[in-house]
Design a protein around this motif. Structure first.
Motif, mmCIF file in Angstrom:
data_model
loop_
_atom_site.group_PDB
_atom_site.id
_atom_site.type_symbol
_atom_site.label_atom_id
_atom_site.label_comp_id
_atom_site.label_asym_id
_atom_site.label_seq_id
_atom_site.Cartn_x
_atom_site.Cartn_y
_atom_site.Cartn_z
ATOM 1 N N ALA A 54 0.949 -1.184 -0.058
ATOM 2 C CA ALA A 54 -0.008 -0.146 -0.105
ATOM 3 C C ALA A 54 0.914 1.355 -0.013
ATOM 4 O O ALA A 54 0.402 2.394 -0.226
ATOM 5 C CB ALA A 54 -0.934 -0.021 1.364
ATOM 6 N N ILE A 55 2.260 1.119 0.150
ATOM 7 C CA ILE A 55 3.048 2.421 0.146
ATOM 8 C C ILE A 55 3.652 2.632 -1.282
ATOM 9 O O ILE A 55 4.135 1.848 -1.817
ATOM 10 C CB ILE A 55 4.213 2.087 1.080
ATOM 11 C CG1 ILE A 55 3.753 1.728 2.467
ATOM 12 C CG2 ILE A 55 5.116 3.115 1.250
ATOM 13 C CD1 ILE A 55 4.817 1.317 3.269
ATOM 14 N N LYS A 56 3.383 3.692 -1.722
ATOM 15 C CA LYS A 56 3.572 4.248 -3.056
ATOM 16 C C LYS A 56 4.692 5.119 -3.004
ATOM 17 O O LYS A 56 4.927 5.514 -2.072
ATOM 18 C CB LYS A 56 2.202 4.992 -3.700
ATOM 19 C CG LYS A 56 0.965 4.007 -3.464
ATOM 20 C CD LYS A 56 1.032 2.857 -4.212
ATOM 21 C CE LYS A 56 -0.340 2.054 -4.190
ATOM 22 N NZ LYS A 56 0.062 0.824 -4.694
ATOM 23 N N PRO A 57 5.129 5.224 -4.202
ATOM 24 C CA PRO A 57 6.472 6.196 -4.461
ATOM 25 C C PRO A 57 6.386 7.416 -3.720
ATOM 26 O O PRO A 57 7.119 8.125 -3.318
ATOM 27 C CB PRO A 57 6.781 6.114 -5.871
ATOM 28 C CG PRO A 57 6.150 4.923 -6.412
ATOM 29 C CD PRO A 57 5.008 4.608 -5.728
ATOM 30 N N GLY A 58 4.955 8.054 -4.036
ATOM 31 C CA GLY A 58 4.845 9.374 -3.664
ATOM 32 C C GLY A 58 4.463 9.578 -1.942
ATOM 33 O O GLY A 58 5.106 10.520 -1.463
ATOM 34 N N ASP A 59 4.249 8.326 -1.577
ATOM 35 C CA ASP A 59 4.389 8.309 -0.021
ATOM 36 C C ASP A 59 5.750 8.546 0.607
ATOM 37 O O ASP A 59 5.937 8.914 1.519
ATOM 38 C CB ASP A 59 3.626 6.859 0.650
ATOM 39 C CG ASP A 59 2.323 6.998 0.153
ATOM 40 O OD1 ASP A 59 1.436 7.936 -0.066
ATOM 41 O OD2 ASP A 59 1.647 5.796 -0.054
ATOM 42 N N VAL A 60 6.742 7.533 -0.258
ATOM 43 C CA VAL A 60 8.194 7.468 0.182
ATOM 44 C C VAL A 60 8.817 9.035 0.006
ATOM 45 O O VAL A 60 9.430 9.240 0.994
ATOM 46 C CB VAL A 60 8.738 6.567 -0.642
ATOM 47 C CG1 VAL A 60 10.497 6.519 -0.300
ATOM 48 C CG2 VAL A 60 8.564 5.016 -0.234
ATOM 49 N N GLN A 61 8.331 9.610 -0.992
ATOM 50 C CA GLN A 61 8.917 11.101 -1.192
ATOM 51 C C GLN A 61 8.448 11.897 -0.203
ATOM 52 O O GLN A 61 9.377 12.619 0.298
ATOM 53 C CB GLN A 61 8.685 11.537 -2.682
ATOM 54 C CG GLN A 61 9.319 12.645 -2.864
ATOM 55 C CD GLN A 61 10.782 12.320 -2.943
ATOM 56 O OE1 GLN A 61 11.307 11.809 -3.779
ATOM 57 N NE2 GLN A 61 11.566 13.163 -2.275
ATOM 58 N N SER A 62 7.181 11.943 0.182
ATOM 59 C CA SER A 62 6.817 12.609 1.131
ATOM 60 C C SER A 62 7.379 12.369 2.570
ATOM 61 O O SER A 62 7.819 13.331 3.360
ATOM 62 C CB SER A 62 5.354 12.640 1.471
ATOM 63 O OG SER A 62 4.464 12.868 0.177
ATOM 64 N N TRP A 63 7.650 11.197 2.996
ATOM 65 C CA TRP A 63 8.174 10.802 4.099
ATOM 66 C C TRP A 63 9.756 11.133 4.076
ATOM 67 O O TRP A 63 10.325 11.820 5.039
ATOM 68 C CB TRP A 63 8.216 9.378 4.191
ATOM 69 C CG TRP A 63 8.962 8.708 5.445
ATOM 70 C CD1 TRP A 63 8.859 8.853 6.610
ATOM 71 C CD2 TRP A 63 10.451 7.946 5.203
ATOM 72 N NE1 TRP A 63 9.783 8.302 7.173
ATOM 73 C CE2 TRP A 63 10.807 7.508 6.552
ATOM 74 C CE3 TRP A 63 11.084 7.674 3.989
ATOM 75 C CZ2 TRP A 63 11.820 6.962 6.805
ATOM 76 C CZ3 TRP A 63 12.151 6.736 4.371
ATOM 77 C CH2 TRP A 63 12.632 6.464 5.571
ATOM 78 N N VAL A 64 10.424 10.922 2.904
ATOM 79 C CA VAL A 64 12.024 11.337 2.713
ATOM 80 C C VAL A 64 11.962 13.031 3.206
ATOM 81 O O VAL A 64 12.930 13.447 3.943
ATOM 82 C CB VAL A 64 12.504 11.174 1.432
ATOM 83 C CG1 VAL A 64 13.865 11.825 1.187
ATOM 84 C CG2 VAL A 64 12.558 9.620 1.319
ATOM 85 N N THR A 65 11.121 13.642 2.538
ATOM 86 C CA THR A 65 11.266 15.104 2.719
ATOM 87 C C THR A 65 10.778 15.695 4.204
ATOM 88 O O THR A 65 11.605 16.502 4.846
ATOM 89 C CB THR A 65 10.084 15.816 1.920
ATOM 90 O OG1 THR A 65 10.394 15.657 0.543
ATOM 91 C CG2 THR A 65 10.150 17.350 2.075
#
Length: 292
Positions: A20-31
């Motif tokens: 359920a974790i998408k690339p956009g979710d990861v990018q937001s988390w990294v930020t």
């Protein structure tokens, strides 16, 4: 790693299914690691690498089809130019530090061993007759301030390093004052005996000695390694040799860290081209007929 997971990863992902974790979710988390948690760029990258390893393993085990971390944009880490300690600073530090660690300072400056590799040296690793030291293990600190012996950092970290005369002399003096009982004995020990614990060494010996020697605050034992690399570079050793002595994974890593220490080659490159063309001009001169 456990601390990073507990503080920055589980609060965000613990209740989410991997798929359920998408690339956009990861990018937001990294930020958020830098904007919300205030982590340095280098720390953010370290935390990200842990998560990325989890997703790579999940793809390998066919739990998910794709790694959502694959194309994440990470914060850039500003490159810091290393300013190595001078020979005189090393000498002063070796005089100010407790006697049991004087040889450790000089050996680190003369071989470029990592702190953990210095702590992990046993008598069997040192060959004074042939002036070499063998790096086969290191000591790392546990969460509860104990220590454990483990292999060197990478496969390339297993290496044989030549000992210069000053290191041989320092080691002989150290073994005279702090004798080792047998091949398995630690070269450097804690005041109460046993292997050196990094935090105790830093608080009780290294930092006070640096202050007395006038060495900038925040300088760690890794500075001995940088000093060694700078000496090799200054005396004309190749990138390949420096990389091998330091036990780096490859020469590119060595260049990435120390490229600014290699002497400027502008004049040499100009001279090389000028010489080549000067030689060609000489060859192109018409030959004088000796008979004429």
């Amino acid at each position: 790693m456990a601390q990073h997971l507990r503080c920055y990863v589980y609060p965000a992902w613990e209740k989410r299914a991997l798929g359920a974790i998408k690339p956009g979710d990861v990018q937001s988390w990294v930020t958020s690691l830098t904007t919300t948690h205030g982590l340095a760029a280098s720390t953010s990258r370290t935390v990200f690498n842990t998560v990325n390893a989890v997703f790579r393993a999940a793809v390998r085990d066919r739990m998910i089809p794709h790694n959502p971390c694959a194309e994440a944009k990470l914060p850039s880490v500003p490159r810091k130019k290393i300013v190595p300690l001078a020979v005189e600073q090393i000498r002063m530090l070796s005089e100010e530090i407790p006697a049991r660690y004087k040889c450790l300072v000089l050996l680190g400056a003369a071989t470029g061993l990592r702190p953990g590799e210095l702590f992990g040296l046993q008598l069997r690793h040192v060959d004074l007759l042939h002036a070499t030291v063998s790096v086969e293990q290191q000591i790392q600190q546990t969460a509860k301030h104990g220590v454990y012996v483990c292999p060197p950092k990478t496969a390339r970290s297993h290496r044989m390093v030549p000992l210069p005369r000053m290191a041989v002399d320092a080691m002989k003096a150290h073994l005279r004052d702090f004798p080792a009982d047998g091949p398995e004995s630690w070269i450097f020990t804690a005041p109460q005996g046993g292997p050196v614990v990094y935090t105790h060494f830093m608080d009780g010996s290294w930092r006070p000695a640096c202050a007395k020697a006038g060495i900038p605050k925040g300088t760690g034992p890794h500075a001995l390694r940088h000093h060694y690399a700078s000496l090799l570079i200054k005396h004309g050793e190749s990138v390949k040799t420096v990389s091998e002595r330091l036990g780096h994974t490859n020469a590119a890593m060595t260049l990435n860290i120390y490229t600014h220490l290699w002497p400027d080659s502008e004049e040499r490159t100009r001279a090389a081209v000028d010489k080549a063309y000067a030689d060609q001009s000489a060859d192109a001169q018409p030959q004088v007929d000796e008979a004429a």
